[in-house]
Write a protein that holds these residues in place. Sequence first.
Motif, PDB file in Angstrom:
ATOM      1  N   HIS A  61       0.847  -1.202   0.000  1.00 50.21           N
ATOM      2  CA  HIS A  61       0.000   0.000   0.000  1.00 50.21           C
ATOM      3  C   HIS A  61       0.876   1.243   0.000  1.00 50.21           C
ATOM      4  O   HIS A  61       2.102   1.146   0.138  1.00 50.21           O
ATOM      5  N   HIS A  63       1.244   3.873   2.023  1.00 49.88           N
ATOM      6  CA  HIS A  63       1.762   4.597   3.186  1.00 49.88           C
ATOM      7  C   HIS A  63       3.288   4.538   3.070  1.00 49.88           C
ATOM      8  O   HIS A  63       3.859   3.474   2.767  1.00 49.88           O
ATOM      9  N   ASP A  65       5.836   4.309   4.883  1.00 51.20           N
ATOM     10  CA  ASP A  65       6.701   3.338   5.570  1.00 51.20           C
ATOM     11  C   ASP A  65       6.774   2.000   4.833  1.00 51.20           C
ATOM     12  O   ASP A  65       7.497   1.097   5.252  1.00 51.20           O
ATOM     13  N   HIS A  66       6.036   1.893   3.707  1.00 58.53           N
ATOM     14  CA  HIS A  66       6.076   0.650   2.924  1.00 58.53           C
ATOM     15  C   HIS A  66       6.680   0.822   1.532  1.00 58.53           C
ATOM     16  O   HIS A  66       6.852  -0.156   0.815  1.00 58.53           O
ATOM     17  N   HIS A 139      -7.359  -1.694   5.693  1.00 58.13           N
ATOM     18  CA  HIS A 139      -6.519  -0.636   6.213  1.00 58.13           C
ATOM     19  C   HIS A 139      -7.186   0.698   5.870  1.00 58.13           C
ATOM     20  O   HIS A 139      -8.214   0.717   5.189  1.00 58.13           O
ATOM     21  N   ASP A 209      -0.416  -4.205   6.492  1.00 60.45           N
ATOM     22  CA  ASP A 209      -1.058  -3.392   7.539  1.00 60.45           C
ATOM     23  C   ASP A 209      -2.558  -3.648   7.497  1.00 60.45           C
ATOM     24  O   ASP A 209      -3.190  -3.477   6.453  1.00 60.45           O
ATOM     25  N   HIS A 245      -5.061  -0.625  12.604  1.00 59.71           N
ATOM     26  CA  HIS A 245      -3.952  -1.527  12.909  1.00 59.71           C
ATOM     27  C   HIS A 245      -4.437  -2.615  13.870  1.00 59.71           C
ATOM     28  O   HIS A 245      -5.603  -2.651  14.249  1.00 59.71           O
TER      29      HIS A 245
HETATM   30 ZN   LIG Z   1      -0.224   1.623   6.539  1.00 58.67          ZN
END
Ligand SMILES: [Zn+2]
Length: 301
Positions: A61, A63, A65-66, A139, A209, A245
Motif C-alpha cells: 500500500h 503509506h 513506511d512501505h 486498512h 497493515d 492496525h
Molecule cells: Zn499503513
Amino acid sequence: MFGVTILGNNSAIPTPTRHPTSQAVYIDDQVLLLDCGEGTQMQMHRYKIKRSKINYIFISHLHGDHYFGLIGLLNSFALIGRKDDLHLFAPEPLYGLIDLQMQLADSEFPYTIHRYPLKEEGEIAHSNTFTVKCFRVKHRIECWGFAIMQKQKLRKLNIEEVKKHLIPTAAYYSIKKGEDYMTSEGNIIPNKLLTIDPPKGKVYAYCADTLFTDSFLHHIADADMIYHESTYLKDMEEKAFKRFHSTAEQAATIARRANAKRLLIGHFSSKYEFLEPFESEARQVFENTEIAREGVTYLLK
Ligand SMILES: [Zn+2]
Ligand SMILES: [Zn+2]
C-alpha cells in the motif's frame, strides 16, 4: 530454500535500531521483496542480500513506511547497470509517482519495469518454483496482502515398484513428472503405481497493515507461516482500531483461526522500546509466535 529475512519490523517512524517494513523472501534462486520502506537498501547491504537477485517487488500500500525506499532502489539498479527485467506489483498510483520522479530527474531506467497494478484478488505472479496470490486486507487506504506458495517438486519414485518393473533410468524423469510408463510389449504401467506424492509446497502469507478482521482468513488458511502486523499491545486496542492496525493478541487470534503453523509479528509502534511483551501477549493465544527480528531469516520447514 524457502525463507524470509526481515529487513524492517517497525511502523512509520524509523528508530536507530528498527526500520520501516521490508522483507526479502528467498525461494530457490529468487529473492522476492515485500514492501520497501526507507532504509531498505542499507538493510540489504547489512544482511548481504544481493540486489541482482531481486526480480520481483510487491508493494502492499501507499503509506510511506512501505515504499519510501523504492525509488532509491530502482535508481541503484540503474546505477549498477541492471539489464534484467523487473516485475513490480503495486497499487496503480505508485507507477505515476515513479514516472514523475524520473521525469523531474530527466532520467530513464536502462532496464524494463513490468507494471502490474493490483486490482483483483487472485494469482498475480508465478515462476517454475513459486506462485504469488494477492488478497485485500482492511486498512485506512487500499492495502494488499500476499500469499507466496512454493510449487510442488517432482513426484518421488517408488523404488521397489520401479525395480520390479525393470524400468530404465532414462525414463525416470518423465515418470517423476507424472507420466505413465509403456513397456516394450506396449503394456502401460500407471504413474500412480510407480511414484509417491512429493511433500506439499509451503506457503508464506504476508498480511501487511490491517485492522483485526476475519475477512481474508480464507486466503491464509493452513499457511505454514503467517506474518501479521502487531502495531500495539492490547491495552491500546481502541487506538489500533481507530488507526486500522492490530494488537499482538489480535494477530495471534488470526493465526489461530487460520490454523497457521507459525506466526511472525512486526510493524511495532516506535513508542515501544522493548518487543518481548508483544511475544508474550501473542503466545497466550497462539504459542508458535515469534517476533520478526531484523536480520533474522525464518525458514519454512
Ligand atoms: Zn499503513
Ligand atoms: Zn505501515
